[in-house]
Design a protein around this motif. Structure first.
Motif, PDB file in Angstrom:
ATOM      1  N   GLY A 198       0.791  -1.234   0.000  1.00 44.11           N
ATOM      2  CA  GLY A 198       0.000   0.000   0.000  1.00 44.11           C
ATOM      3  C   GLY A 198       0.818   1.275   0.000  1.00 44.11           C
ATOM      4  N   LYS A 199       2.123   1.184  -0.160  1.00 35.24           N
ATOM      5  CA  LYS A 199       2.969   2.380  -0.076  1.00 35.24           C
ATOM      6  C   LYS A 199       2.622   3.391  -1.174  1.00 35.24           C
ATOM      7  CE  LYS A 199       6.896   0.204  -0.520  1.00 35.24           C
ATOM      8  NZ  LYS A 199       6.331  -1.166  -0.747  1.00 35.24           N
ATOM      9  N   SER A 200       2.614   2.942  -2.417  1.00 38.65           N
ATOM     10  CA  SER A 200       2.348   3.870  -3.528  1.00 38.65           C
ATOM     11  C   SER A 200       0.933   4.425  -3.459  1.00 38.65           C
ATOM     12  CB  SER A 200       2.570   3.168  -4.874  1.00 38.65           C
ATOM     13  OG  SER A 200       3.929   2.843  -5.060  1.00 38.65           O
ATOM     14  N   THR A 201      -0.021   3.586  -3.080  1.00 40.29           N
ATOM     15  CA  THR A 201      -1.406   4.056  -2.965  1.00 40.29           C
ATOM     16  C   THR A 201      -1.520   5.143  -1.913  1.00 40.29           C
ATOM     17  OG1 THR A 201      -2.282   1.919  -3.688  1.00 40.29           O
ATOM     18  CG2 THR A 201      -3.767   3.336  -2.430  1.00 40.29           C
ATOM     19  N   LEU A 202      -0.858   4.955  -0.784  1.00 42.89           N
ATOM     20  CA  LEU A 202      -0.892   5.973   0.270  1.00 42.89           C
ATOM     21  C   LEU A 202      -0.286   7.276  -0.236  1.00 42.89           C
ATOM     22  CD1 LEU A 202      -0.221   5.401   4.007  1.00 42.89           C
ATOM     23  CD2 LEU A 202       0.779   7.360   2.851  1.00 42.89           C
ATOM     24  N   LEU A 203       0.846   7.194  -0.917  1.00 41.67           N
ATOM     25  CA  LEU A 203       1.490   8.413  -1.415  1.00 41.67           C
ATOM     26  C   LEU A 203       0.624   9.104  -2.465  1.00 41.67           C
ATOM     27  CD1 LEU A 203       5.246   7.365  -1.714  1.00 41.67           C
ATOM     28  CD2 LEU A 203       4.117   8.604   0.133  1.00 41.67           C
ATOM     29  N   ARG A 204      -0.019   8.338  -3.329  1.00 41.79           N
ATOM     30  CA  ARG A 204      -0.902   8.948  -4.337  1.00 41.79           C
ATOM     31  C   ARG A 204      -2.039   9.721  -3.673  1.00 41.79           C
ATOM     32  NH1 ARG A 204      -0.785   3.545  -7.060  1.00 41.79           N
ATOM     33  NH2 ARG A 204       0.854   3.658  -8.649  1.00 41.79           N
ATOM     34  N   THR A 205      -2.463   9.243  -2.510  1.00 39.06           N
ATOM     35  CA  THR A 205      -3.521   9.954  -1.786  1.00 39.06           C
ATOM     36  C   THR A 205      -2.995  11.255  -1.209  1.00 39.06           C
ATOM     37  OG1 THR A 205      -4.454   7.797  -1.211  1.00 39.06           O
ATOM     38  CG2 THR A 205      -5.297   9.703  -0.019  1.00 39.06           C
ATOM     39  N   VAL A 206      -1.736  11.256  -0.767  1.00 36.41           N
ATOM     40  CA  VAL A 206      -1.155  12.469  -0.188  1.00 36.41           C
ATOM     41  C   VAL A 206      -1.047  13.567  -1.241  1.00 36.41           C
ATOM     42  CG1 VAL A 206       0.902  13.458   0.881  1.00 36.41           C
ATOM     43  CG2 VAL A 206       0.058  11.233   1.637  1.00 36.41           C
ATOM     44  N   TYR A 207      -0.666  13.215  -2.474  1.00 30.43           N
ATOM     45  CA  TYR A 207      -0.592  14.267  -3.501  1.00 30.43           C
ATOM     46  C   TYR A 207      -1.853  14.335  -4.365  1.00 30.43           C
ATOM     47  CZ  TYR A 207       1.514  10.617  -6.576  1.00 30.43           C
ATOM     48  OH  TYR A 207       1.786   9.485  -7.305  1.00 30.43           O
ATOM     49  N   ARG A 208      -2.942  13.746  -3.849  1.00 28.01           N
ATOM     50  CA  ARG A 208      -4.297  13.932  -4.367  1.00 28.01           C
ATOM     51  C   ARG A 208      -4.525  13.316  -5.736  1.00 28.01           C
ATOM     52  NH1 ARG A 208      -6.455  19.945  -2.979  1.00 28.01           N
ATOM     53  NH2 ARG A 208      -8.389  18.925  -3.644  1.00 28.01           N
ATOM     54  N   HIS A 209      -3.763  12.290  -6.066  1.00 23.79           N
ATOM     55  CA  HIS A 209      -4.052  11.532  -7.278  1.00 23.79           C
ATOM     56  C   HIS A 209      -5.193  10.559  -7.027  1.00 23.79           C
ATOM     57  CE1 HIS A 209      -3.185   9.739 -11.177  1.00 23.79           C
ATOM     58  NE2 HIS A 209      -3.261   8.548 -10.606  1.00 23.79           N
ATOM     59  N   LEU A 210      -5.333  10.133  -5.769  1.00 20.25           N
ATOM     60  CA  LEU A 210      -6.428   9.270  -5.367  1.00 20.25           C
ATOM     61  C   LEU A 210      -7.206   9.939  -4.246  1.00 20.25           C
ATOM     62  CD1 LEU A 210      -4.671   5.773  -5.212  1.00 20.25           C
ATOM     63  CD2 LEU A 210      -6.176   6.622  -7.022  1.00 20.25           C
ATOM     64  N   ARG A 211      -8.493   9.612  -4.174  1.00 19.83           N
ATOM     65  CA  ARG A 211      -9.353  10.141  -3.116  1.00 19.83           C
ATOM     66  C   ARG A 211      -9.635   9.028  -2.102  1.00 19.83           C
ATOM     67  NH1 ARG A 211     -13.082  14.362  -2.918  1.00 19.83           N
ATOM     68  NH2 ARG A 211     -12.701  14.764  -5.139  1.00 19.83           N
ATOM     69  N   PRO A 212      -9.434   9.292  -0.819  1.00 20.45           N
ATOM     70  CA  PRO A 212      -9.684   8.243   0.174  1.00 20.45           C
ATOM     71  C   PRO A 212     -11.169   7.955   0.344  1.00 20.45           C
ATOM     72  CG  PRO A 212      -9.185  10.308   1.263  1.00 20.45           C
ATOM     73  CD  PRO A 212      -8.975  10.544  -0.203  1.00 20.45           C
ATOM     74  N   ILE A 213     -11.482   6.730   0.761  1.00 17.29           N
ATOM     75  CA  ILE A 213     -12.861   6.389   1.125  1.00 17.29           C
ATOM     76  C   ILE A 213     -13.221   7.100   2.421  1.00 17.29           C
ATOM     77  CG2 ILE A 213     -14.442   4.520   1.720  1.00 17.29           C
ATOM     78  CD1 ILE A 213     -12.583   2.629   0.211  1.00 17.29           C
ATOM     79  N   THR A 214     -12.364   6.941   3.402  1.00 17.41           N
ATOM     80  CA  THR A 214     -12.509   7.642   4.683  1.00 17.41           C
ATOM     81  C   THR A 214     -11.122   8.041   5.162  1.00 17.41           C
ATOM     82  OG1 THR A 214     -12.389   5.585   5.949  1.00 17.41           O
ATOM     83  CG2 THR A 214     -14.594   6.369   5.330  1.00 17.41           C
ATOM     84  N   GLY A 215     -11.097   8.884   6.163  1.00 12.41           N
ATOM     85  CA  GLY A 215      -9.843   9.351   6.717  1.00 12.41           C
ATOM     86  C   GLY A 215      -9.421  10.679   6.127  1.00 12.41           C
ATOM     87  N   ARG A 216      -8.337  11.219   6.666  1.00 17.97           N
ATOM     88  CA  ARG A 216      -7.899  12.558   6.257  1.00 17.97           C
ATOM     89  C   ARG A 216      -6.386  12.609   6.080  1.00 17.97           C
ATOM     90  NH1 ARG A 216      -9.995  17.103  10.210  1.00 17.97           N
ATOM     91  NH2 ARG A 216      -8.739  15.896  11.703  1.00 17.97           N
ATOM     92  N   VAL A 217      -5.977  13.488   5.172  1.00 20.43           N
ATOM     93  CA  VAL A 217      -4.586  13.876   5.031  1.00 20.43           C
ATOM     94  C   VAL A 217      -4.512  15.349   5.405  1.00 20.43           C
ATOM     95  CG1 VAL A 217      -2.604  14.130   3.514  1.00 20.43           C
ATOM     96  CG2 VAL A 217      -4.178  12.210   3.189  1.00 20.43           C
ATOM     97  N   LEU A 218      -3.772  15.659   6.459  1.00 17.08           N
ATOM     98  CA  LEU A 218      -3.695  17.021   6.977  1.00 17.08           C
ATOM     99  C   LEU A 218      -2.327  17.624   6.679  1.00 17.08           C
ATOM    100  CD1 LEU A 218      -5.298  16.449  10.509  1.00 17.08           C
ATOM    101  CD2 LEU A 218      -6.441  17.218   8.422  1.00 17.08           C
TER     102      LEU A 218
END
Length: 271
Positions: A40-60
């Motif tokens: 899940g490393k790349s998926t997590l990073l893609r969420t941080v730079y907003r390439h992916l949108r999370p189902i739940t949770g937040r990036v602050l």
């Protein structure tokens, strides 16, 4: 600025890839993500730079939910270097690096002196100033990697998000790149396959396994023989590096850890 990830769940390709991740990238620190393929490393990073949108949770970002920022505001704070490098830029090296200045330009305006200086400095930092007029498509994989890193530097971000930045680089340029990251002291969230590089350059590590963070802390605290066996399926000893004193992982390349057999390794390779 700092990055806080709270209870992040991300689905990709019809399945949940990140499930309830919590982690911190502290201001001015290099924070590493390590874990086996498919963790899940790349998926997590893609969420941080907003390439992916999370189902739940937040990036602050220093307490502000990234979803409250516009794309331009995000780009002024966060610069990514994804694994998808792109090889079809019909642009010169300098033109590729200049793309990092886009968040600061108004429509139909050219580069200002600040932009030109920033681009020149970024090219020098990655050792590509002598190839500024070469076509990006003419470069080797390692050279392209350095150009794309220069593009991220030209963005002048508060936070760097780097997915396997040492891929395609020879040993010398790996060492130079990691030393450059330490010298810049920007908040950096980086995934690395090389655990010894992670132990050397990172202030903090988060270990992902099965989409969750299973260990966090300084490298010496996190990278234990027990964790390496459980998460990575390898036998290893952790000793002091004779030159730096950093943790040094000595792998047993003759056999995996107990309980890890060929079928498990084949499944990991396909993930």
């Amino acid at each position: 600025m700092r990055i806080d990830i709270e209870d992040l769940h991300v689905a990709y390709g019809g399945r949940t890839v990140v499930a309830g991740a919590h982690l911190l990238a502290a201001e001015g620190e290099i924070t590493g993500l390590v874990g086996p393929n498919g963790s899940g490393k790349s998926t997590l990073l893609r969420t941080v730079y907003r390439h992916l949108r999370p189902i739940t949770g937040r990036v602050l970002l220093s307490g502000t939910d990234l979803r409250e920022l516009t794309p331009v505001q995000t780009a002024r704070h966060v610069a990514p270097l994804p694994q998808e490098r792109g090889g079809d830029f019909e642009l010169t090296v300098r033109e590729v690096v200049a793309m990092g200045r886009t968040p600061y330009k108004r429509a139909f305006t050219g580069e200002d002196a600040t932009g030109r200086d920033t681009i020149a400095r970024a090219l020098i930092e990655v050792g590509m100033d002598g190839r500024a007029n070469r076509r990006f498509t003419e470069l080797s994989g390692g050279e392209r990697q350095r150009v794309l890193l220069a593009r991220a530097f030209a963005q002048n971000p508060d936070v760097l998000v780097l997915d396997e930045p040492t891929n395609h680089l020879d040993v010398r340029h790996q060492v130079e790149l990691l030393a450059l990251l330490r010298a810049r002291r920007r908040t950096t969230l980086v995934s690395l396959h090389d655990l010894n590089a992670a132990a050397s350059v990172c202030d903090r590590l988060h270990v992902l396994h099965g989409g969750t963070v299973v260990a966090s802390g300084p490298p010496r605290q996190v990278l234990t023989p027990a964790l390496l066996a459980e998460v990575f399926g390898v036998r290893a000893a952790v000793v002091d590096h004779p030159l730096t004193g950093d943790p040094l992982i000595a792998f047993d390349h003759r056999a995996p850890a107990d309980g890890v057999v060929g079928e498990d390794l084949a499944a990991a390779a396909e993930a």
